[in-house]
Design a protein around this motif. Structure first.
Motif, PDB file in Angstrom:
ATOM      1  N   ARG A   1     -52.147  14.483  26.029  1.00 16.01           N
ATOM      2  CA  ARG A   1     -53.782  14.447  26.762  1.00 16.01           C
ATOM      3  C   ARG A   1     -54.475  13.767  27.250  1.00 16.01           C
ATOM      4  O   ARG A   1     -53.691  12.291  27.216  1.00 16.01           O
ATOM      5  CB  ARG A   1     -54.334  15.580  25.477  1.00 16.01           C
ATOM      6  CG  ARG A   1     -54.395  14.392  24.271  1.00 16.01           C
ATOM      7  CD  ARG A   1     -55.487  14.617  22.974  1.00 16.01           C
ATOM      8  NE  ARG A   1     -55.769  14.128  22.137  1.00 16.01           N
ATOM      9  CZ  ARG A   1     -54.710  13.049  21.191  1.00 16.01           C
ATOM     10  NH1 ARG A   1     -53.355  13.973  20.984  1.00 16.01           N
ATOM     11  NH2 ARG A   1     -54.861  12.760  20.172  1.00 16.01           N
ATOM     12  N   ALA A   2     -55.152  13.252  28.402  1.00 13.97           N
ATOM     13  CA  ALA A   2     -56.010  12.303  28.664  1.00 13.97           C
ATOM     14  C   ALA A   2     -56.482  11.150  27.692  1.00 13.97           C
ATOM     15  O   ALA A   2     -57.312  12.412  25.903  1.00 13.97           O
ATOM     16  CB  ALA A   2     -57.057  12.800  29.618  1.00 13.97           C
TER      17      ALA A   2
ATOM     18  N   MET B   1     -61.734  25.413  23.973  1.00  9.36           N
ATOM     19  CA  MET B   1     -61.857  24.919  25.672  1.00  9.36           C
ATOM     20  C   MET B   1     -61.292  25.570  27.085  1.00  9.36           C
ATOM     21  O   MET B   1     -61.306  25.926  27.617  1.00  9.36           O
ATOM     22  CB  MET B   1     -62.120  23.688  25.904  1.00  9.36           C
ATOM     23  CG  MET B   1     -62.219  22.876  27.724  1.00  9.36           C
ATOM     24  SD  MET B   1     -63.977  23.248  28.111  1.00  9.36           S
ATOM     25  CE  MET B   1     -64.847  21.782  27.259  1.00  9.36           C
ATOM     26  N   ALA B   2     -59.833  25.630  26.494  1.00 10.92           N
ATOM     27  CA  ALA B   2     -59.329  26.469  27.297  1.00 10.92           C
ATOM     28  C   ALA B   2     -59.064  27.928  27.510  1.00 10.92           C
ATOM     29  O   ALA B   2     -59.414  27.828  28.801  1.00 10.92           O
ATOM     30  CB  ALA B   2     -58.002  25.965  27.005  1.00 10.92           C
TER      31      ALA B   2
ATOM     32  N   GLN C   1     -61.747  20.866  37.206  1.00  8.39           N
ATOM     33  CA  GLN C   1     -62.831  20.857  38.609  1.00  8.39           C
ATOM     34  C   GLN C   1     -64.169  21.693  36.899  1.00  8.39           C
ATOM     35  O   GLN C   1     -65.071  21.352  36.482  1.00  8.39           O
ATOM     36  CB  GLN C   1     -62.911  21.551  38.901  1.00  8.39           C
ATOM     37  CG  GLN C   1     -62.491  20.554  40.342  1.00  8.39           C
ATOM     38  CD  GLN C   1     -62.652  21.515  41.340  1.00  8.39           C
ATOM     39  OE1 GLN C   1     -61.519  22.009  42.206  1.00  8.39           O
ATOM     40  NE2 GLN C   1     -63.814  20.810  42.626  1.00  8.39           N
ATOM     41  N   ILE C   2     -63.464  23.237  36.062  1.00  2.00           N
ATOM     42  CA  ILE C   2     -63.935  23.695  35.633  1.00  2.00           C
ATOM     43  C   ILE C   2     -64.188  23.237  34.239  1.00  2.00           C
ATOM     44  O   ILE C   2     -64.898  22.563  33.609  1.00  2.00           O
ATOM     45  CB  ILE C   2     -64.118  25.213  35.589  1.00  2.00           C
ATOM     46  CG1 ILE C   2     -63.917  26.248  36.960  1.00  2.00           C
ATOM     47  CG2 ILE C   2     -64.326  25.539  34.231  1.00  2.00           C
ATOM     48  CD1 ILE C   2     -65.490  26.607  37.039  1.00  2.00           C
ATOM     49  N   ALA C   3     -63.298  22.625  34.307  1.00  2.29           N
ATOM     50  CA  ALA C   3     -63.285  21.913  32.814  1.00  2.29           C
ATOM     51  C   ALA C   3     -63.947  20.061  32.500  1.00  2.29           C
ATOM     52  O   ALA C   3     -63.972  20.057  31.780  1.00  2.29           O
ATOM     53  CB  ALA C   3     -61.570  21.420  32.329  1.00  2.29           C
ATOM     54  N   GLY C   4     -64.097  20.037  33.774  1.00  2.00           N
ATOM     55  CA  GLY C   4     -64.541  18.371  33.729  1.00  2.00           C
ATOM     56  C   GLY C   4     -65.502  18.920  33.651  1.00  2.00           C
ATOM     57  O   GLY C   4     -66.608  17.832  33.016  1.00  2.00           O
TER      58      GLY C   4
ATOM     59  N   ALA D   1     -57.623  22.231  29.590  1.00  2.00           N
ATOM     60  CA  ALA D   1     -59.018  21.020  29.181  1.00  2.00           C
ATOM     61  C   ALA D   1     -58.689  20.635  28.642  1.00  2.00           C
ATOM     62  O   ALA D   1     -59.033  19.404  28.424  1.00  2.00           O
ATOM     63  CB  ALA D   1     -58.795  22.626  28.043  1.00  2.00           C
ATOM     64  N   LEU D   2     -57.192  19.543  28.804  1.00  2.00           N
ATOM     65  CA  LEU D   2     -56.813  18.643  28.021  1.00  2.00           C
ATOM     66  C   LEU D   2     -56.673  17.043  29.295  1.00  2.00           C
ATOM     67  O   LEU D   2     -56.523  15.802  29.292  1.00  2.00           O
ATOM     68  CB  LEU D   2     -55.134  18.949  27.274  1.00  2.00           C
ATOM     69  CG  LEU D   2     -55.627  19.605  25.835  1.00  2.00           C
ATOM     70  CD1 LEU D   2     -54.016  20.015  25.228  1.00  2.00           C
ATOM     71  CD2 LEU D   2     -56.182  18.186  25.188  1.00  2.00           C
ATOM     72  N   ASN D   3     -56.632  17.566  29.970  1.00  2.00           N
ATOM     73  CA  ASN D   3     -56.653  16.743  31.306  1.00  2.00           C
ATOM     74  C   ASN D   3     -57.416  16.736  32.396  1.00  2.00           C
ATOM     75  O   ASN D   3     -57.604  17.110  33.593  1.00  2.00           O
ATOM     76  CB  ASN D   3     -55.710  16.723  32.143  1.00  2.00           C
ATOM     77  CG  ASN D   3     -54.648  16.310  31.391  1.00  2.00           C
ATOM     78  OD1 ASN D   3     -54.038  14.838  31.388  1.00  2.00           O
ATOM     79  ND2 ASN D   3     -53.400  17.282  30.720  1.00  2.00           N
ATOM     80  N   PRO D   4     -59.080  17.587  32.405  1.00  2.79           N
ATOM     81  CA  PRO D   4     -59.576  16.814  32.915  1.00  2.79           C
ATOM     82  C   PRO D   4     -60.449  16.596  34.088  1.00  2.79           C
ATOM     83  O   PRO D   4     -59.639  15.705  34.368  1.00  2.79           O
ATOM     84  CB  PRO D   4     -61.411  17.713  32.236  1.00  2.79           C
ATOM     85  CG  PRO D   4     -61.585  16.027  31.259  1.00  2.79           C
ATOM     86  CD  PRO D   4     -59.275  16.604  31.241  1.00  2.79           C
TER      87      PRO D   4
END
Length: 380
Positions: free
Chosen positions: A196-197, A211-212, A227-230, A295-298
Motif C-alpha cells: 500500500r501507499a 473503502m474498496a 480517482q474516486i478513492a483519491g 483504495a490502497l493506492n489512491p
C-alpha cells in the motif's frame, strides 16, 4: 512314476497356459469393448466409491459387460490409481480402456460459478442456492450461522468473499465454495495491504476493504477507481463527510425501491455517509482486486467532488462551485439520452434536487443493486 509326474506336470502347464491365455483374452476383450452409450452422458462417481463397485454398477446399468474381468485387471494393473469423486464424460465409441485412462488422469467434468464485483452477500447466497451442481447445506441458516459453519464466527459476511469465476466438480458443498472465496479475498487483501501507499487514513486492512467497496459501487470505469478513492481519502483527511449514495442505499436495505429521496439522505442509519462521518461500519459489497488496489493506492490530485456524466464516467471538481456547475450540466438539465451505470429509473423530474451542502453527487442517482443471475457455464 517319473514319466507319470512329467505328464501331469506338462498337462498342468498346458492347462495353466490355456487358463492364462483365456484370462488374457477375456481381460483384453473387456478392456476393448465399446461402452453401451448412444449419446454423450455423464458417469457420476460418488464420494467413497471404489472401482469394483463402479464396475458392477455400470454392468447393472447396461453400460458395459464382463465386470469381473475388469475388476481383475484393475486389481493387478491399477491398484494404486485413485478413483476421483466427480462426473466423467462418456461418449459414443468410447472403450473401457479409454474410460480407464480418463479415470487415471482424474479428468472429471468441471462447472463454474462467477461471483460478480459489487454483489452483496444476499446475492452471493442466492447464486449458490440456484446452482444445481453445488451441494446445498446452508438453506434456512442466518448469515451469522453461515459464518459459523465456515469457521469464522462473529465475522460480518458482507464484502468478505472474492469475486471471481470458480471452477468445481459436482458435489462440492456451498460451505466449501464459500471457504475458497473467503480465503481468496484474504490472500488478495493481504498482498495489496503489504504494497500500500504511505500515510493512508486506515487503521487496518478491514477499513481498506470498506473503502474498496465504496469505490466498487461508485464506478464501473476501471481508470476512475483511483480517482474516486483519491476523492474519498482527501475528504476523510479534511474531516468532510463522504456523502456517497451507495452507502445510503445499503443502509435502506429492503426499503430501497430503485430511487432515493432527500428524506432518505437524512434518514439515520449506521451506513448513511451523509449523516455519519468517516467510513461505514462494514463493506457494502464484494470488491475486485482493482478496487482494493485503488483504495490502497489512491490517485493523487486535488478534487473533492465528482458527479456522474451518465455514461458510467464522472466529472471531478476541486471546489463546490465547479461541482454545482457540473451537476447542472449532467444531472439537472439531463439529456434525453442520459444514462448511468446501471441505467437509472427514468422519471420526469430528478427525485432529489441539488444539495446546498457539499455532496459528492449533488443529485443522487438511483443505483439498483445488480440483479443479473450468476454466469454459469455448461460442463466442459
Amino acid at each position: 512314476m517319473r514319466r507319470k509326474f512329467l505328464v501331469l506336470l506338462e498337462t498342468g502347464l498346458i492347462l495353466a497356459g490355456l487358463v492364462l491365455g483365456f484370462s488374457a483374452w477375456k481381460v483384453n476383450s473387456a478392456l476393448e469393448q465399446t461402452l453401451h452409450v448412444s449419446q454423450e452422458q455423464l458417469l457420476d462417481v460418488p464420494t467413497g466409491t471404489n472401482p469394483n463397485r463402479m464396475f458392477y454398477r455400470m454392468e447393472s446399468q447396461g453400460l458395459l459387460d464382463d465386470a469381473f474381468w475388469l475388476r481383475l485387471y484393475w486389481r493387478f494393473n491399477m491398484a494404486g490409481v485413485p478413483l476421483h469423486t466427480g462426473e466423467y464424460r462418456m461418449t459414443p465409441g468410447m472403450t473401457v480402456r479409454d474410460l480407464f485412462e480418463v479415470w487415471r488422469r482424474g479428468d472429471v467434468v468441471q462447472y463454474s460459478l462467477t461471483l460478480v464485483e459489487g454483489w452483496n452477500f444476499r446475492q452471493v447466497r442466492s447464486a449458490l442456492a440456484k446452482h444445481e451442481k453445488i451441494k446445498q447445506t446452508l438453506d434456512g441458516l442466518s448469515d451469522a450461522e453461515v459464518m459459523d459453519k465456515l469457521g469464522h464466527p462473529g465475522v460480518f459476511p458482507e464484502g468478505r468473499f472474492f469475486p471471481d469465476t470458480y471452477r468445481f466438480v459436482r458435489g462440492m458443498s456451498d460451505v466449501e465454495f464459500l471457504q475458497q472465496a473467503y480465503a481468496r479475498l484474504d490472500e488478495v487483501l493481504a498482498k495489496e495491504w503489504a504494497e500500500r501507499a504511505a500515510d493512508l487514513p486506515y487503521r487496518d486492512p478491514y477499513q481498506a476493504l470498506i473503502m474498496a467497496s465504496l469505490v466498487e459501487k461508485e464506478t464501473g470505469v476501471p481508470q476512475e477507481r483511483g480517482q474516486i478513492a483519491g476523492v474519498f481519502v482527501r475528504r476523510m483527511r479534511l474531516g468532510m463527510l463522504l456523502q456517497t449514495d451507495p452507502t445510503v442505499i445499503y443502509g435502506m436495505g429492503e426499503r430501497y425501491n430503485g430511487k432515493i429521496t432527500r428524506a432518505d439522505l437524512r434518514q439515520p442509519t449506521p451506513y448513511n455517509t451523509y449523516t455519519n462521518a468517516g467510513l461505514p461500519p462494514t463493506p457494502i459489497a464484494m470488491v475486485g482486486r482493482e478496487a482494493i488496489h485503488a483504495a490502497l493506492n489512491p490517485a493523487p490530485g486535488t478534487s473533492l467532488y465528482f458527479v456522474a456524466r451518465g455514461d458510467g464516467s464522472h466529472v471531478f471538481s476541486d471546489d463546490l462551485d465547479a461541482h454545482n456547475s457540473a451537476v447542472r450540466e449532467y444531472q439537472i438539465k439531463r439529456r434525453a439520452d442520459y444514462r448511468s451505470s446501471p441505467a437509472p429509473v427514468i422519471e420526469s423530474e430528478p427525485e432529489v434536487e441539488p444539495q446546498t451542502q457539499e455532496p459528492t453527487e449533488a443529485n443522487p442517482e438511483p443505483e439498483p443493486e445488480p440483479s443479473a443471475p450468476a454466469r454459469e457455464t455448461s460442463p466442459q
